[in-house]
Design an enzyme around this catalytic site. Structure first.
Site, mmCIF file in Angstrom:
data_model
loop_
_atom_site.group_PDB
_atom_site.id
_atom_site.type_symbol
_atom_site.label_atom_id
_atom_site.label_comp_id
_atom_site.label_asym_id
_atom_site.label_seq_id
_atom_site.Cartn_x
_atom_site.Cartn_y
_atom_site.Cartn_z
ATOM 1 N N ASN A 91 -0.717 -5.842 -5.992
ATOM 2 C CA ASN A 91 -1.036 -4.944 -7.101
ATOM 3 C C ASN A 91 -2.566 -4.695 -7.456
ATOM 4 O O ASN A 91 -3.390 -5.540 -6.938
ATOM 5 C CB ASN A 91 -0.710 -5.838 -8.329
ATOM 6 C CG ASN A 91 0.984 -5.967 -8.359
ATOM 7 O OD1 ASN A 91 1.629 -5.556 -7.685
ATOM 8 N ND2 ASN A 91 1.306 -7.285 -9.152
ATOM 9 N N HIS A 110 -4.080 -4.354 -1.604
ATOM 10 C CA HIS A 110 -4.317 -2.925 -1.757
ATOM 11 C C HIS A 110 -5.554 -2.501 -2.790
ATOM 12 O O HIS A 110 -5.551 -1.518 -3.218
ATOM 13 C CB HIS A 110 -2.987 -2.209 -2.331
ATOM 14 C CG HIS A 110 -1.766 -2.472 -1.464
ATOM 15 N ND1 HIS A 110 -0.605 -2.327 -1.842
ATOM 16 C CD2 HIS A 110 -1.791 -2.761 -0.153
ATOM 17 C CE1 HIS A 110 0.186 -2.748 -0.849
ATOM 18 N NE2 HIS A 110 -0.325 -2.950 0.282
#
Ligand SMILES: [Zn+2]
Length: 237
Positions: A91, A110
């Protein structure tokens, strides 16, 4: 599934966590949908909709108005109990840090939408600082990773390292289809770890899971952690 069955699986999860010496938690979008954030790859997910040329789902809240939910806080409780070896997240929503997870225990595969990253040395800075260059002189760019871009090196190597050392690997809200994120449970299994998956949808790893929950994260994880605290003597039953 029957209620009694859920209770006994929660009890089993608490015992697995109690016995674990190296518990690694892996989170995906599913944990944040319970905070009102849209899912990415579900039937009505952001990316699914984008691929169909549709705008984001209308109910989606703006990122900065979103707060951590009981699932996030249950992981913070694991940290407080000294039970969280490491947390790997797909996330970018900053909710783990916002909930109180220590940055040194977290890999954000990410990136993080509130952070900028130096393209030269990898150092990150709060986006709100307004800085445009790193102390090393390198330019700063958003730390979030787009499709096809390489993942942040420090986060990726820590994630692999801790996956390989884990003896209990707990997946929370990920369908485990994006690589290299999906390599992490494979690494853990190869190293002999037990695998537990809490995710509403099926995953390619379901058949390898020692324990499987299709229930809501908020209906499982907070209860399992409360039970763990009783086992460790941190709370009374
Ligand atoms: Zn730099």
């Amino acid at each position: 599934m029957e209620r009694d069955d859920l209770d006994s699986r929660i009890e089993t999860l608490a015992k697995l966590m109690f016995k674990a010496r190296s518990l690694v938690v892996f989170t995906g979008a599913g944990i944040s949908t319970e905070s009102g954030l849209p899912d990415f790859r579900g039937p009505d997910g952001l990316w699914t909709r984008r691929d169909k040329g549709l705008p984001p789902p209308p109910k989606a809240k703006s990122w900065h108005l979103v707060d951590p939910n009981p699932g996030h806080y249950a992981i913070v409780e694991l940290q407080k109990a000294g039970k969280l070896k490491f947390l790997i997240s797909q996330n970018v929503d900053n909710l783990h840090l916002k909930s109180g997870i220590r940055p040194d225990l977290l890999a954000e595969l990410h990136g993080n939408m509130t952070r900028m990253r130096c393209t030269r040395c990898g150092e990150t800075y709060d986006r709100a600082s307004g800085l445009r260059a790193c102390q090393c002189g390198g330019p700063l760019e958003p730390s979030t990773v787009d499709f096809g871009q390489p993942l942040p090196e420090r986060d990726l190597s820590l994630a692999y390292e801790h996956s390989r050392k884990s003896d209990l690997f707990l997946v929370v809200g990920s369908s485990l289809v994006v690589t290299p994120a999906a390599d992490m449970p494979a690494e853990a299994l190869r190293a002999g770890a037990k695998l537990v998956i809490i995710n509403a949808g099926r995953t390619p790893f379901d058949r390898y899971a020692h324990l499987r929950f299709f229930e809501a994260i908020g209906a499982v994880l907070p209860r399992a952690v409360e039970r763990l605290k009783v086992l460790t003597g941190l709370a009374h039953s």
